[in-house]
Scaffold this active site. Structure first.
Site, PDB file in Angstrom:
ATOM      1  N   GLY A  71      39.428  16.407 -17.349  1.00 17.16           N
ATOM      2  CA  GLY A  71      38.084  15.523 -17.538  1.00 17.16           C
ATOM      3  C   GLY A  71      38.149  14.071 -18.354  1.00 17.16           C
ATOM      4  O   GLY A  71      37.007  13.647 -18.581  1.00 17.16           O
ATOM      5  N   HIS A 104      51.179   2.926  -0.079  1.00 22.06           N
ATOM      6  CA  HIS A 104      50.772   4.258   0.572  1.00 22.06           C
ATOM      7  C   HIS A 104      49.383   4.620   0.005  1.00 22.06           C
ATOM      8  O   HIS A 104      48.881   3.953  -0.963  1.00 22.06           O
ATOM      9  CB  HIS A 104      51.879   5.234   0.356  1.00 22.06           C
ATOM     10  CG  HIS A 104      52.120   5.717  -1.015  1.00 22.06           C
ATOM     11  ND1 HIS A 104      53.214   5.044  -1.489  1.00 22.06           N
ATOM     12  CD2 HIS A 104      51.392   6.315  -2.035  1.00 22.06           C
ATOM     13  CE1 HIS A 104      53.189   5.639  -2.858  1.00 22.06           C
ATOM     14  NE2 HIS A 104      52.163   6.427  -3.090  1.00 22.06           N
ATOM     15  N   ARG A 152      49.476  -3.498 -12.504  1.00 21.83           N
ATOM     16  CA  ARG A 152      51.181  -2.848 -12.688  1.00 21.83           C
ATOM     17  C   ARG A 152      51.199  -2.337 -11.248  1.00 21.83           C
ATOM     18  O   ARG A 152      50.497  -1.735 -10.573  1.00 21.83           O
ATOM     19  CB  ARG A 152      51.081  -1.773 -13.578  1.00 21.83           C
ATOM     20  CG  ARG A 152      52.482  -1.084 -13.477  1.00 21.83           C
ATOM     21  CD  ARG A 152      52.351   0.095 -12.620  1.00 21.83           C
ATOM     22  NE  ARG A 152      53.730   0.977 -12.744  1.00 21.83           N
ATOM     23  CZ  ARG A 152      53.738   2.104 -12.153  1.00 21.83           C
ATOM     24  NH1 ARG A 152      52.999   2.461 -11.172  1.00 21.83           N
ATOM     25  NH2 ARG A 152      55.108   2.759 -12.279  1.00 21.83           N
ATOM     26  N   ASP A 166      52.730  -0.264  -8.551  1.00 26.68           N
ATOM     27  CA  ASP A 166      53.827   1.079  -8.213  1.00 26.68           C
ATOM     28  C   ASP A 166      54.559   0.510  -7.211  1.00 26.68           C
ATOM     29  O   ASP A 166      54.510   0.090  -6.274  1.00 26.68           O
ATOM     30  CB  ASP A 166      52.659   2.095  -7.661  1.00 26.68           C
ATOM     31  CG  ASP A 166      53.357   3.485  -7.623  1.00 26.68           C
ATOM     32  OD1 ASP A 166      54.037   3.977  -8.671  1.00 26.68           O
ATOM     33  OD2 ASP A 166      53.239   4.067  -6.391  1.00 26.68           O
ATOM     34  N   GLU A 225      57.026  -1.912 -11.009  1.00 31.06           N
ATOM     35  CA  GLU A 225      57.910  -0.827 -11.446  1.00 31.06           C
ATOM     36  C   GLU A 225      59.156  -0.990 -10.601  1.00 31.06           C
ATOM     37  O   GLU A 225      59.299  -0.982  -9.349  1.00 31.06           O
ATOM     38  CB  GLU A 225      57.309   0.583 -10.892  1.00 31.06           C
ATOM     39  CG  GLU A 225      58.232   1.667 -11.213  1.00 31.06           C
ATOM     40  CD  GLU A 225      57.640   2.867 -10.322  1.00 31.06           C
ATOM     41  OE1 GLU A 225      57.947   4.101 -10.696  1.00 31.06           O
ATOM     42  OE2 GLU A 225      56.778   2.798  -9.254  1.00 31.06           O
ATOM     43  N   ASP A 245      56.501   9.561 -15.419  1.00 32.69           N
ATOM     44  CA  ASP A 245      57.588   9.732 -14.508  1.00 32.69           C
ATOM     45  C   ASP A 245      58.819  10.339 -15.166  1.00 32.69           C
ATOM     46  O   ASP A 245      59.711  10.791 -14.382  1.00 32.69           O
ATOM     47  CB  ASP A 245      57.901   8.351 -13.563  1.00 32.69           C
ATOM     48  CG  ASP A 245      57.040   8.160 -12.473  1.00 32.69           C
ATOM     49  OD1 ASP A 245      56.278   9.117 -11.963  1.00 32.69           O
ATOM     50  OD2 ASP A 245      56.688   7.044 -12.314  1.00 32.69           O
ATOM     51  N   ASP A 253      56.960  16.359 -14.786  1.00 30.15           N
ATOM     52  CA  ASP A 253      55.712  16.463 -14.333  1.00 30.15           C
ATOM     53  C   ASP A 253      55.430  17.866 -13.943  1.00 30.15           C
ATOM     54  O   ASP A 253      56.229  18.423 -13.180  1.00 30.15           O
ATOM     55  CB  ASP A 253      55.503  15.699 -13.067  1.00 30.15           C
ATOM     56  CG  ASP A 253      54.374  15.666 -12.062  1.00 30.15           C
ATOM     57  OD1 ASP A 253      53.454  15.921 -12.796  1.00 30.15           O
ATOM     58  OD2 ASP A 253      54.341  15.416 -10.862  1.00 30.15           O
ATOM     59  N   ARG A 283      52.635  15.341 -18.879  1.00 26.91           N
ATOM     60  CA  ARG A 283      51.258  14.808 -18.817  1.00 26.91           C
ATOM     61  C   ARG A 283      50.235  15.692 -19.369  1.00 26.91           C
ATOM     62  O   ARG A 283      49.031  15.796 -18.732  1.00 26.91           O
ATOM     63  CB  ARG A 283      50.984  14.378 -17.212  1.00 26.91           C
ATOM     64  CG  ARG A 283      51.974  13.724 -16.599  1.00 26.91           C
ATOM     65  CD  ARG A 283      51.922  13.435 -14.965  1.00 26.91           C
ATOM     66  NE  ARG A 283      52.805  12.756 -14.214  1.00 26.91           N
ATOM     67  CZ  ARG A 283      52.714  12.460 -12.981  1.00 26.91           C
ATOM     68  NH1 ARG A 283      51.864  12.953 -12.198  1.00 26.91           N
ATOM     69  NH2 ARG A 283      53.844  11.839 -12.641  1.00 26.91           N
TER      70      ARG A 283
END
Length: 620
Positions: free
Chosen positions: A183, A258, A340, A342, A371, A445, A512, A516
């Site tokens: 949240g 994508h 930025r 991706d 990136e 990442d 990951d 995070r």
């Protein structure tokens, strides 16, 4: 006598270091032994993808009894990559001068060619971020302001306890859905602006904030809306305005290679009322995607069927992004100071050209950051040599080569080779781009920096193993010292240091989703946090760290030292990766330097550095 006929990093061999603008002139000088009785020297050069051209040197002078110098002025008119070596003629035939590494040439045909980067003479990058600090935020995990949210999809799992472990197990269908949330929201970022500013930050980079149906939000569902769990468009405007008042710019993450399959544009799950490309060939979005067999088989990012690839050259898609009232300009108008990008290496050149032109048309000083994980100056992607940094595309890139060099040194203690990795990038990139390099030591990442340095390697380990990992008390103690050292180097190398939220607090985690985790409010490592604040003050008070030159000093026996110099300012950084303290004896020009940070004591000619420690010195 051993001769070095050419070194691209020495000014008497090449009078301008590194990349040069088109239409500028460089002086190249070859030094040969007199005993060779050389009669001619030639520059053998080719622009990438074109034919080789040869230029003759002129005899310059004798240096003592044993050396003769040859000189050539060369002026490339076109931007691009140039590859070169040298030939020379002697009474018994011809020879070749090749690149043997580290800029150094030898009288040998066995080496490689040198790279010369020639960028557009009009290349300009935003000056306002130079010498600053970036703070990267994964929005769901930074801070949760107490606000009411509307229109949040009911298929999201909201954690009750801030800071508990993110969900990592597959669902009953064996799929990882990334549908658990803590949240964190935009108002939360706004409420913590004073904290961010206390670190000396002048730019916040937000991971994706647009509507999406995963916690990472790299599966965009609607480019025109803020994700409802993060807040509203009004919240975004407010954040940008409040940040700007504290001299902090906001950079947003653009995922344009994508979308999500569960999106307005594809609509595989029929969540939206729109007719997506998955629903009908008559969809206005059908041409945005590539179907091998509609609608069962389609191209997707790294074979994730939840991430259908976009046709970045499609006219209607480009109009949607770059046209009047398009996505790119909309968010800039609302307060963003840049994008930025991706997976920038998966975006075609024509797309990057249009995107950058669109950004600069709206805000000439907005940042376009890509990136790219490798050396961005010479990368080939999909069999095409990319031109990211030559002008008209990226202002700069995420600096993974520096991050790799720093991590390797901290993990292994091997000092040799570090300087070469830094100088290679500095030699290959335009200086305007170097000043804006995003110098991170970890991102969303990668494994958290402290875990990567002192924890057991995550490579080849499954999520169950990673979920159980926690640094021991001893590992964490060493890890905190290492974090101080690696951040001291990160903050003093050319470019802009980037703090991944929580690193300054000692947050740990494997890959990951464990990298995070939630920011540990109230549980920060105060020693490390105070260190980062001191680093921020050093950045603000040291002109040499804006665009000063990089000067290698030493690299041996687990210790690295380098200086930055410029604008009547000099900074010396010394990092000791040894398991024991050392006394570092200063070069004569640094005698009497002042200790800015770190160390256990300084004398006129030396400084004491603890195990795993670093110091920063200055001298006018």
């Amino acid at each position: 006598m051993q001769y070095i006929p050419y070194n691209s990093r020495f000014p008497y061999h090449k009078d301008k270091f590194g990349a040069i603008p088109a239409y500028s002139t460089i002086c190249l000088r070859i030094i040969l032994p007199r005993e060779l009785r050389c009669s001619a020297v030639r520059l053998v050069i080719r622009k990438d993808g074109e034919n080789t051209v040869k230029y003759s040197f002129e005899w310059d002078c004798m240096e003592g009894e044993h050396e003769e110098w040859w000189k050539l002025y060369f002026s490339p008119h076109d931007s691009g990559l140039y590859w070169y070596h040298f030939e020379y003629d002697i009474p018994f035939g011809s020879g070749k001068i090749s690149h043997m590494g580290g800029g150094i040439g030898a009288l040998s045909a066995e080496g490689e060619e040198w790279q010369l980067t020639v960028y557009d003479k009009d290349l300009k990058t935003p000056d306002k971020l130079k010498g600053g600090i970036i703070y990267q935020i994964f929005p769901d995990r930074f801070y949760k302001a107490d606000i009411k949210t509307k229109n949040v999809p009911n298929d999201r799992y909201i954690h009750e306890n801030w800071g508990e472990q993110p969900c990592w197990q597959p669902n009953e269908k064996g799929r990882i859905t990334n549908s658990d949330y803590f949240g964190g929201n935009l108002k939360g970022v706004e409420e913590k602006l004073d904290y961010i500013a206390s670190l000396g930050v002048n730019c916040i980079y937000l991971n994706p904030i647009f509507e999406a149906h995963s916690n990472h939000r790299y599966d965009t569902a609607d480019y025109t809306k803020i994700d409802p769990l993060l807040g509203t468009e009004r919240d975004f405007i407010s954040l940008c305005k409040k940040a700007k008042a504290k001299n902090i710019d906001i950079i947003v993450d653009g995922v344009f290679n994508h979308t999500g399959a569960d999106s307005v544009y594809f609509n595989k799950n029929n969540r939206y009322d729109s007719v997506g490309a998955y629903n009908s060939k008559q969809s206005p979005y059908y041409s945005w995607y590539s179907f091998r067999k509609w609608n069962e088989d389609y191209e997707c990012w790294w074979n994730f069927d939840t991430l259908p690839n976009l046709n970045e050259t499609d006219e209607s898609y480009c109009e949607f992004l770059f046209g009047k009232g398009g996505v790119i300009k909309k968010w800039l108008k609302l307060g963003a100071s840049g994008w930025r990008l991706d997976v920038a290496d998966e975006l075609p050149d024509s797309f990057l050209d249009k995107l950058t032109a669109c950004v600069k048309e709206e805000k000439s000083d907005a940042l376009v950051l890509g990136e790219v994980w490798e050396d961005a100056s010479n990368k080939c992607a999909y069999n095409v040599r990319r031109r990211y940094l030559l002008g008209g595309q990226l202002d700069s890139v995420m600096n993974y080569p520096f991050a790799d060099a720093l991590m390797y040194f901290m993990r292994t203690g091997m000092a040799t080779g570090f300087t070469e990795k830094i100088l290679t990038i500095l030699e290959n990139y335009p200086p305007q781009c170097i000043n804006l390099l995003m110098n991170h030591i970890g991102t969303h990442d990668t494994v958290r920096a402290i875990t990567a340095m002192v924890g057991e390697s995550c490579d080849g380990r499954d999520r169950r193993w990673q979920a159980q990992q926690k640094l021991s008390e001893e590992q964490r103690k060493i890890g905190i010292e290492m974090m101080k050292t690696i951040s001291a180097m990160q903050f003093t190398l050319p470019g802009i240091p980037s703090i991944y939220y929580g690193d300054e607090a000692g947050l740990e985690g494997c890959k990951d989703p464990f990298n995070r985790g939630c920011y540990p409010w109230g549980k920060e490592n105060e020693e490390l946090l105070e260190w980062y604040r001191k680093l921020g003050k050093i950045r603000r008070s040291s002109p040499a760290l804006i665009d000063g030159s990089f000067i290698p000093v030493s690299e041996a026996m687990g210790c690295i030292a380098y200086a930055r110099a410029g604008n009547n300012s000099r900074i010396l950084t010394i990092a000791n990766r040894n398991v024991h303290p050392i006394t570092y004896y200063l070069p004569e020009e640094w005698h009497g330097a002042r200790l800015l940070l770190g160390g256990t004591g300084i004398q006129y000619t030396s400084v004491d550095i603890p195990a795993y420690g670093a110091v920063i010195l200055n001298k006018q």
